[in-house]
Scaffold this motif. Sequence first.
Motif, PDB file in Angstrom:
ATOM      1  N   LEU A 141       2.419  -3.713  -9.340  1.00 22.66           N
ATOM      2  CA  LEU A 141       1.850  -4.137  -8.006  1.00 22.66           C
ATOM      3  C   LEU A 141       0.786  -5.434  -7.967  1.00 22.66           C
ATOM      4  O   LEU A 141       0.839  -6.242  -7.279  1.00 22.66           O
ATOM      5  N   THR A 142       0.019  -5.181  -9.085  1.00 23.78           N
ATOM      6  CA  THR A 142      -0.917  -6.309  -9.102  1.00 23.78           C
ATOM      7  C   THR A 142      -0.264  -7.843  -9.369  1.00 23.78           C
ATOM      8  O   THR A 142      -0.431  -9.252  -8.693  1.00 23.78           O
TER       9      THR A 142
ATOM     10  N   LYS B  86       0.914   6.293 -14.775  1.00 25.80           N
ATOM     11  CA  LYS B  86       0.662   5.571 -13.407  1.00 25.80           C
ATOM     12  C   LYS B  86       0.088   4.282 -13.240  1.00 25.80           C
ATOM     13  O   LYS B  86       0.417   3.303 -12.592  1.00 25.80           O
ATOM     14  N   ASN B  87      -1.106   4.181 -14.103  1.00 22.72           N
ATOM     15  CA  ASN B  87      -1.742   2.711 -14.174  1.00 22.72           C
ATOM     16  C   ASN B  87      -0.768   1.798 -14.787  1.00 22.72           C
ATOM     17  O   ASN B  87      -0.937   0.510 -14.489  1.00 22.72           O
TER      18      ASN B  87
ATOM     19  N   GLU C 267       0.965  -8.781  -5.984  1.00 16.34           N
ATOM     20  CA  GLU C 267      -0.034  -9.211  -5.168  1.00 16.34           C
ATOM     21  C   GLU C 267      -0.315 -10.807  -5.697  1.00 16.34           C
ATOM     22  O   GLU C 267      -0.323 -11.641  -4.737  1.00 16.34           O
TER      23      GLU C 267
ATOM     24  N   SER D 245       2.155   1.866  -3.539  1.00 24.27           N
ATOM     25  CA  SER D 245       1.057   2.435  -4.360  1.00 24.27           C
ATOM     26  C   SER D 245       0.759   3.786  -4.119  1.00 24.27           C
ATOM     27  O   SER D 245       0.524   4.580  -4.986  1.00 24.27           O
ATOM     28  N   TYR D 246       0.955   4.173  -2.789  1.00 28.48           N
ATOM     29  CA  TYR D 246       0.810   5.706  -2.473  1.00 28.48           C
ATOM     30  C   TYR D 246       2.059   6.174  -3.233  1.00 28.48           C
ATOM     31  O   TYR D 246       1.912   7.591  -3.761  1.00 28.48           O
TER      32      TYR D 246
ATOM     33  N   GLN E  16       1.140  -1.078   0.050  1.00 22.94           N
ATOM     34  CA  GLN E  16       0.081   0.044  -0.012  1.00 22.94           C
ATOM     35  C   GLN E  16       0.817   1.227   0.176  1.00 22.94           C
ATOM     36  O   GLN E  16       0.520   2.369  -0.729  1.00 22.94           O
TER      37      GLN E  16
ATOM     38  N   GLN F 183       1.266   0.611 -11.956  1.00 25.76           N
ATOM     39  CA  GLN F 183       0.378  -0.009 -11.021  1.00 25.76           C
ATOM     40  C   GLN F 183       0.104  -1.374 -11.232  1.00 25.76           C
ATOM     41  O   GLN F 183      -0.217  -2.365 -10.324  1.00 25.76           O
TER      42      GLN F 183
ATOM     43  N   ASP G  44       1.498   6.831  -6.765  1.00 29.85           N
ATOM     44  CA  ASP G  44       0.415   7.588  -7.117  1.00 29.85           C
ATOM     45  C   ASP G  44       0.946   9.279  -6.968  1.00 29.85           C
ATOM     46  O   ASP G  44       0.181  10.109  -7.286  1.00 29.85           O
TER      47      ASP G  44
END
Length: 358
Positions: A155-156, A148-149, A159, A135-136, A132, A152, A139
């Motif tokens: 990060l998936t 940014k997407n 996970e 992610s901050y 998290q 991101q 962003d």
Amino acid sequence: MDRKLSQIFASLSHYVVTFLFFYRTTVFRTNTSYQRWDEARKNWGLNINRTRDLTRMANTYYDGTGISPDERADDLNHVALCTWAFVRSMKRHLSPEREDEADFKTELFEKLPPEQAKMIINAAHRPNRALQDLSYAIDDLPMHFLRKNEIQKSLTQFEDNLGSSERLLTSPVPLFYSRHLARFLAVWLLLLPLGMFDSFKGSWNHILIVPATIVISVMLFGIEEIGTQLEEPFTLLPMQAFCDKIYNWCMEITSWSPGDNGRPMKEPRAQDQFFTADPQINSAAAMNGAPSYQNNEPAPYQFNEPDPIAYDPSEAMGAAPEEAAPAPAAVDSNEDVEPSQTDLNKMWANASMGRGGQ
């Protein structure tokens, strides 16, 4: 000679039959354990690849317009540290507490801000908290939201790797399967000298049975131990070395800057300028037909309503006016004359009344 060989095989026939079952069971167990180790190794390999890819994209997409070099370096270093914090938290999450807890806390307080380190340590699920924070950090970077997407997405993948590793950690090979295999092997090796007794009657007092049994036992117990060790892949993988390498590589990537290789960077093209946050560039992009963005967000669509006009309903319905309108001036057919705003408003009103009449 042939008679002696037939006697040897006859005395070992019941062991050969039982060994086939033992062989199939051992091979299945070893293959299953190796698949678990291989999946854990691939998860960490993907972590290494994604961390480097994430840091590279953050460094490349960073929009340094109006930002000092020190601020740029601080933002990118924060992303690199948050990336390392996730993999280090994942390593601690998959390791026994007695082996890694003290080192984990020490490393976090050495590399991260104290407040962030405390939040990760006090979290119920530490990798989730570290992810998290990452992610901050992404962003908060000054860049277009589409870029940014794209970042991101890494990060998936983190996970997914974490979930796969947790599945391996919390669902080992059933204990009764391992115990039954160990018991079967022990009984089989215990009775093996009886099956080889006649085969070594040529030696003094059948003494060769002892070294033969020892060699066979060492080989088979070694195979069984390999399967047992591979069941817990995270005790075998050098996860600490992976984390140290990720930290070094990410920090090195963030130290690079555009143009430091001696080749100057080109100015952005008109079709690419709307990816920046510079208002002057945004206005230039709007003049070229590209959408304008302010503070990395799309500008809301503005709909300009037409000004109210006065019109004669009888004229809109096609009735003849009381006074004849002056004849329009002659227009040269070779010249393109654009209608005025007033003419466009009248045309719009006439069309609207015409549809209402239907």
